[in-house]
Design a protein around this motif. Sequence first.
Motif, PDB file in Angstrom:
ATOM      1  N   SER A  58      30.523 -22.945 -14.886  1.00 12.46           N
ATOM      2  CA  SER A  58      30.692 -22.619 -13.466  1.00 12.46           C
ATOM      3  C   SER A  58      30.994 -21.142 -13.209  1.00 12.46           C
ATOM      4  CB  SER A  58      31.770 -23.495 -12.807  1.00 12.46           C
ATOM      5  OG  SER A  58      31.563 -23.466 -11.416  1.00 12.46           O
ATOM      6  N   VAL A  96       9.055 -26.796 -21.880  1.00  9.85           N
ATOM      7  CA  VAL A  96       9.071 -26.605 -23.334  1.00  9.85           C
ATOM      8  C   VAL A  96       9.463 -27.931 -23.963  1.00  9.85           C
ATOM      9  CG1 VAL A  96      10.242 -25.463 -25.248  1.00  9.85           C
ATOM     10  CG2 VAL A  96       9.527 -24.147 -23.241  1.00  9.85           C
ATOM     11  N   THR A 130       6.161 -25.884 -16.154  1.00 10.65           N
ATOM     12  CA  THR A 130       5.749 -25.837 -17.558  1.00 10.65           C
ATOM     13  C   THR A 130       6.986 -26.161 -18.393  1.00 10.65           C
ATOM     14  OG1 THR A 130       4.231 -24.066 -16.973  1.00 10.65           O
ATOM     15  CG2 THR A 130       4.677 -24.380 -19.329  1.00 10.65           C
ATOM     16  N   ILE A 147      20.343 -17.238 -15.418  1.00 10.06           N
ATOM     17  CA  ILE A 147      20.497 -16.603 -16.729  1.00 10.06           C
ATOM     18  C   ILE A 147      19.133 -16.199 -17.302  1.00 10.06           C
ATOM     19  CG2 ILE A 147      21.377 -16.937 -19.080  1.00 10.06           C
ATOM     20  CD1 ILE A 147      23.553 -16.724 -16.868  1.00 10.06           C
ATOM     21  N   GLU A 166      10.870 -25.864 -10.755  1.00  5.50           N
ATOM     22  CA  GLU A 166      10.854 -24.675  -9.904  1.00  5.50           C
ATOM     23  C   GLU A 166      12.006 -23.764 -10.281  1.00  5.50           C
ATOM     24  OE1 GLU A 166      10.637 -25.057  -5.521  1.00  5.50           O
ATOM     25  OE2 GLU A 166       9.995 -27.081  -5.985  1.00  5.50           O
ATOM     26  N   CYS A 183      16.021 -24.535  -9.896  1.00  2.00           N
ATOM     27  CA  CYS A 183      16.179 -25.952  -9.543  1.00  2.00           C
ATOM     28  C   CYS A 183      17.227 -26.680 -10.394  1.00  2.00           C
ATOM     29  CB  CYS A 183      14.847 -26.680  -9.676  1.00  2.00           C
ATOM     30  SG  CYS A 183      14.389 -26.975 -11.410  1.00  2.00           S
ATOM     31  N   GLY A 187      20.609 -23.944 -19.349  1.00  2.00           N
ATOM     32  CA  GLY A 187      21.759 -24.612 -18.737  1.00  2.00           C
ATOM     33  C   GLY A 187      22.110 -25.910 -19.427  1.00  2.00           C
ATOM     34  N   GLU A 244       9.599 -22.136 -16.871  1.00  2.00           N
ATOM     35  CA  GLU A 244      10.503 -23.026 -16.131  1.00  2.00           C
ATOM     36  C   GLU A 244       9.837 -24.386 -15.973  1.00  2.00           C
ATOM     37  OE1 GLU A 244      13.581 -23.420 -14.728  1.00  2.00           O
ATOM     38  OE2 GLU A 244      12.738 -25.307 -13.984  1.00  2.00           O
ATOM     39  N   ALA A 261      25.304 -23.113  -6.494  1.00  2.00           N
ATOM     40  CA  ALA A 261      26.552 -22.371  -6.678  1.00  2.00           C
ATOM     41  C   ALA A 261      27.142 -21.876  -5.366  1.00  2.00           C
ATOM     42  CB  ALA A 261      26.298 -21.190  -7.616  1.00  2.00           C
ATOM     43  N   ALA A 262      28.457 -21.699  -5.410  1.00  2.00           N
ATOM     44  CA  ALA A 262      29.157 -21.200  -4.228  1.00  2.00           C
ATOM     45  C   ALA A 262      29.011 -19.683  -4.105  1.00  2.00           C
ATOM     46  CB  ALA A 262      30.634 -21.578  -4.312  1.00  2.00           C
ATOM     47  N   GLY A 287      16.673 -20.393 -14.332  1.00  2.00           N
ATOM     48  CA  GLY A 287      17.909 -20.265 -13.550  1.00  2.00           C
ATOM     49  C   GLY A 287      18.329 -18.808 -13.577  1.00  2.00           C
ATOM     50  N   GLY A 319      28.219 -18.873 -13.990  1.00  2.00           N
ATOM     51  CA  GLY A 319      26.920 -18.280 -14.324  1.00  2.00           C
ATOM     52  C   GLY A 319      26.429 -17.268 -13.303  1.00  2.00           C
ATOM     53  N   ILE A 320      26.937 -17.330 -12.084  1.00  2.00           N
ATOM     54  CA  ILE A 320      26.491 -16.351 -11.095  1.00  2.00           C
ATOM     55  C   ILE A 320      27.260 -15.053 -11.301  1.00  2.00           C
ATOM     56  CG2 ILE A 320      26.183 -15.879  -8.632  1.00  2.00           C
ATOM     57  CD1 ILE A 320      24.591 -18.379  -9.769  1.00  2.00           C
TER      58      ILE A 320
HETATM   59  C1  LIG Z   1      29.030 -26.800  -7.037  1.00  2.00           C
HETATM   60  C2  LIG Z   1      28.884 -25.594  -7.898  1.00  2.00           C
HETATM   61  C3  LIG Z   1      29.488 -24.414  -7.516  1.00  2.00           C
HETATM   62  C4  LIG Z   1      29.357 -23.265  -8.324  1.00  2.00           C
HETATM   63  N1  LIG Z   1      29.918 -22.093  -7.900  1.00  2.00           N
HETATM   64  C5  LIG Z   1      29.789 -20.971  -8.668  1.00  2.00           C
HETATM   65  C6  LIG Z   1      30.337 -19.728  -8.235  1.00  2.00           C
HETATM   66  O1  LIG Z   1      30.916 -19.622  -7.169  1.00  2.00           O
HETATM   67  N2  LIG Z   1      30.199 -18.646  -9.053  1.00  2.00           N
HETATM   68  C7  LIG Z   1      29.559 -18.732 -10.251  1.00  2.00           C
HETATM   69  O2  LIG Z   1      29.501 -17.728 -10.963  1.00  2.00           O
HETATM   70  N3  LIG Z   1      29.010 -19.902 -10.652  1.00  2.00           N
HETATM   71  C8  LIG Z   1      29.101 -21.008  -9.898  1.00  2.00           C
HETATM   72  N4  LIG Z   1      28.531 -22.191 -10.305  1.00  2.00           N
HETATM   73  C9  LIG Z   1      27.891 -22.242 -11.621  1.00  2.00           C
HETATM   74  C10 LIG Z   1      26.495 -21.677 -11.626  1.00  2.00           C
HETATM   75  O3  LIG Z   1      25.724 -22.279 -10.654  1.00  2.00           O
HETATM   76  C11 LIG Z   1      25.883 -21.920 -13.016  1.00  2.00           C
HETATM   77  O4  LIG Z   1      26.772 -21.464 -14.017  1.00  2.00           O
HETATM   78  C12 LIG Z   1      24.589 -21.190 -13.189  1.00  2.00           C
HETATM   79  O5  LIG Z   1      23.728 -21.453 -12.131  1.00  2.00           O
HETATM   80  C13 LIG Z   1      23.920 -21.593 -14.502  1.00  2.00           C
HETATM   81  O6  LIG Z   1      22.710 -20.926 -14.600  1.00  2.00           O
HETATM   82  P1  LIG Z   1      21.702 -21.211 -15.791  1.00  2.00           P
HETATM   83  O7  LIG Z   1      20.569 -20.305 -15.603  1.00  2.00           O
HETATM   84  O8  LIG Z   1      22.457 -21.184 -17.054  1.00  2.00           O
HETATM   85  O9  LIG Z   1      21.292 -22.748 -15.613  1.00  2.00           O
HETATM   86  P2  LIG Z   1      20.299 -23.432 -14.579  1.00  2.00           P
HETATM   87  O10 LIG Z   1      20.392 -22.869 -13.230  1.00  2.00           O
HETATM   88  O11 LIG Z   1      20.498 -24.896 -14.686  1.00  2.00           O
HETATM   89  O12 LIG Z   1      18.884 -23.048 -15.156  1.00  2.00           O
HETATM   90  C14 LIG Z   1      18.360 -23.639 -16.325  1.00  2.00           C
HETATM   91  C15 LIG Z   1      16.874 -23.858 -16.067  1.00  2.00           C
HETATM   92  O13 LIG Z   1      16.236 -24.249 -17.282  1.00  2.00           O
HETATM   93  C16 LIG Z   1      15.194 -25.103 -16.946  1.00  2.00           C
HETATM   94  N5  LIG Z   1      14.813 -25.875 -18.132  1.00  2.00           N
HETATM   95  C17 LIG Z   1      15.573 -26.785 -18.781  1.00  2.00           C
HETATM   96  N6  LIG Z   1      14.898 -27.309 -19.820  1.00  2.00           N
HETATM   97  C18 LIG Z   1      13.691 -26.720 -19.844  1.00  2.00           C
HETATM   98  C19 LIG Z   1      12.560 -26.862 -20.665  1.00  2.00           C
HETATM   99  N7  LIG Z   1      12.541 -27.727 -21.670  1.00  2.00           N
HETATM  100  N8  LIG Z   1      11.475 -26.109 -20.390  1.00  2.00           N
HETATM  101  C20 LIG Z   1      11.475 -25.230 -19.361  1.00  2.00           C
HETATM  102  N9  LIG Z   1      12.543 -25.070 -18.542  1.00  2.00           N
HETATM  103  C21 LIG Z   1      13.637 -25.792 -18.776  1.00  2.00           C
HETATM  104  C22 LIG Z   1      15.779 -25.978 -15.848  1.00  2.00           C
HETATM  105  O14 LIG Z   1      14.802 -26.603 -15.079  1.00  2.00           O
HETATM  106  C23 LIG Z   1      16.610 -24.961 -15.085  1.00  2.00           C
HETATM  107  O15 LIG Z   1      15.922 -24.427 -13.973  1.00  2.00           O
HETATM  108  C24 LIG Z   1      28.627 -23.334  -9.518  1.00  2.00           C
HETATM  109  C25 LIG Z   1      28.007 -24.525  -9.889  1.00  2.00           C
HETATM  110  C26 LIG Z   1      28.114 -25.640  -9.087  1.00  2.00           C
HETATM  111  C27 LIG Z   1      27.424 -26.901  -9.476  1.00  2.00           C
END
Ligand SMILES: Cc1cc2nc3c(=O)[nH]c(=O)nc-3n(C[C@H](O)[C@H](O)[C@H](O)COP(=O)(O)OP(=O)(O)OC[C@H]3O[C@@H](n4cnc5c(N)ncnc54)[C@H](O)[C@@H]3O)c2cc1C
Length: 815
Positions: free
Chosen positions: A350, A178, A176, A19, A42, A45, A208, A39, A51-52, A17, A352-353
Amino acid sequence: MTKQLPTHTKVVIIGGGIIGCATAYHLTKLGVKDVVLIERKEMTCGTTWAAAGLVYGLRGTPQMVEMTRYGSELYQELGNETGHPTGFVKTGCINISTNEERRQELEVLRSLADSLGVENLQIDMNELQERWPLLNTEGVLSAFYMPNDGVVNPVDTAMSLAAGARTGGVRIFEDTEVLDFEMKNGQVIAVKTSKGDIQCETTVLCTGMWSRELGRKLGISVPIHACEHWHFITLPIEGAYKGMPYMRDPEGHLYYREEVGGLLIGGFEYGAKIYGTKGIPDDWSFRELPEDMDHLEPMMQAAIKRIPALETAEIRRITNTAESFTFDNMYILGEAPGIRKFYTACGMNSSGILCGAGVGKKTAEWIAHGYPASGHIWEADNRRCFSWMMNINWLKDRAPETPGNLFGTRYPFKQMETGRNVRMSALHGRLAEQGACFGQLFGWERANWFAPEGVEPKYEYSFGRQNWFEYGAAEHMAAREGVGIYDLSSMAEFIMQGRDALSILQSICGNDIDAPVGKVVYTQLLNDRGGIEADITVTKLKEDKFFIVTAGATALRDFDYIERAIPEGAHAFFIDVSSAYAMLGVMGPNARKLLEKVTNADLSSEAFPFGTAKEIAVGYATPLAMRMSFVGELGWELYVPTDFAVGMFDALMESGKDLDVKMIGLHAVDSLRLERGFKHWPSDIDPESTPLEAGLGFAVKFNKGDFRGKKALLKQKQEGLKRRLVMFTIDDAEPLIYQEEPIYRNGELVSSNTHGAYGHYLGASVGMCYLEQAGGIKEEWIKEGSYEIGVNGIKYPITIHLAAPYDPKGERARM
Ligand SMILES: Cc1cc2nc3c(=O)[nH]c(=O)nc-3n(C[C@H](O)[C@H](O)[C@H](O)COP(=O)(O)OP(=O)(O)OC[C@H]3O[C@@H](n4cnc5c(N)ncnc54)[C@H](O)[C@@H]3O)c2cc1C
């Protein structure tokens, strides 16, 4: 994309994602080689795709603002570097208020924005309507515009970071998963995946909403719970135009932005629907959850009221998916306590972007330098996540409150309502009988103030003097003029014992711990830069046994810091005994008189001097009594085994009747300590400030031998200080202050309040701030200035104090 998973690498990032991508990108910028990102399905995913894309710059603390500011700047440039544009558009953002409380809140936010250097402009209703033709301005009381905010395309942004990471040498593997970890000597040495094992030195969890259950495999605490989170998009509406500022309507718990000529509307409701208590389904990939129109209806109605055109607008798409939320709306970052080189970067609530780039940068710094070099971020540090927080029942109850709080009114002292009564002092029932109004801190229910008989112990929140103000004043004055008792059982206690215990503590403490048995040493734990990692007392109980006291909030962090300082093979046993002790403070000019009624110990200054400790009888209990005071008065802290606490409390209260003993809440403890100039970690002192800058040089003993940070402090001493922590009082008795209010010197913004409260003895608000002078700070320069503080948009003159404005100078506190 490389197909064959390597068998060895230096760093494994789990999660593709935003992060994970941002962490990978920043590791390459810091020159960290041999990085693999894994990941499970994809890229993007998980939650990132949904996210907005709002990039909101005004966060609650300087560190958070800095992270977002950094992200916003990077997102504007990143496309040029990587060839993958992020879609950043600097639209600006408008905040509106629609009732009096929210209007006041906006004023507070504007002060915060000024203090943190976030450009914000008050706009009138004409300008508001001009910028937002679709808005029904009826009932809008005020609006302010932040021109530097913007929006991005979240997937493009993550993929742009990934492209930059790839160019920097990061290898990315999709499909892949973990599955598990291999540990050796307190470190993850291999990551087990669906495509084979990878040996590694460093692992980063960027997973996430999957993070809690992955953390569980290692026994670390990642207390997050997913909640459903949604937005909907309309077909084009007349009046929505490209580049229009996005709008935040906090009272409606809604935000709006333009999207392909229509509007995107999202919300942060209280009572969000929890998701994935038993884990996230294996096949999750760009998953959308069923819409629950009953749940969304009230917010849709509120949106129609604010934007009447929505009534007839056609909805193009409703996106309901899931995002991870933490117990306190803060991220979970840093090296996990108890495990070496295992980092977490999750719990994005919410945002994370908007914070993705900043989180990635901090995490990469942590890995490359051993600490977040661009500034500590305690509020988001994973060492605040206690193991009990992984209790799923608690998380399930707490998580639904978190999204709503993101748009909740930010009243001072506002308490979470769910997940209460988790950790309670042995005296909880007694405190309740005394009229305690409890607040929660890291699970602890603590008596913040006491309601007199006939008054309900319940906060009535406001931005002015709240309902407990006068009760707090009476408690404060009881400690100054009579005697009061407070319960601080939330304090944490550790025991370090063994032949090497002394040398270990000497190596990380600024003060000399090699004191006589029974001496209480006030000290800071220092880092290599001379910065303050913790503010503690260490009491030698025996030659090889030390009793360490620190704040409950930082118990895990401080324990981890000390534990990491124990060399392999050292003879030292280190345990957390916090649950074994309750602590009562007996404070005030009449403290000795009160205690003398329940003990036959000699409490005179000759027999029991300030800064010493011994076991004494108090009623039928035998607490370790410490002659210390955090409130600046004569007093003793009584550390008593929890099962003796109630008996001791009853004995003290009974004996105190004719001395008119009062219960003191923790709001009063805070105002008392501020008047007396005692510092609080992390608001007044932190890893970036040194004891010399904070006026704590008396607790640093350069001649005791070598210790961590000594070199840096000696250098600072030699070169002279550039900044200094000073105190101030507001000349006007009315305004109330809390944190981060802007401070001006000769009209120019120079600092902000680290922490403030109303000093009831002084009759004015009192606070602390750092003043900095290029080329070395001089007392003369401080004294020459004319200073003001900004409170809710108004500047009030303040008086700077180079020493605490309240100091009984030994007569009372040390008598
Ligand atoms: C409707 C909505 C609106 C939003 N609007 C905003 C906004 O306007 N501004 C903003 O800043 N944020 C917004 N957000 C929040 C933002 O989308 C998230 O905070 C951010 O995408 C989180 O990113 P991440 O990388 O932590 O998690 P994720 O995007 O969930 O990435 C985590 C990844 O880890 C992978 N993974 C998990 N377990 C494993 C494993 N065992 N092995 C390998 N891979 C694994 C997953 O498949 C996933 O792809 C919004 C969220 C939503 C739902």
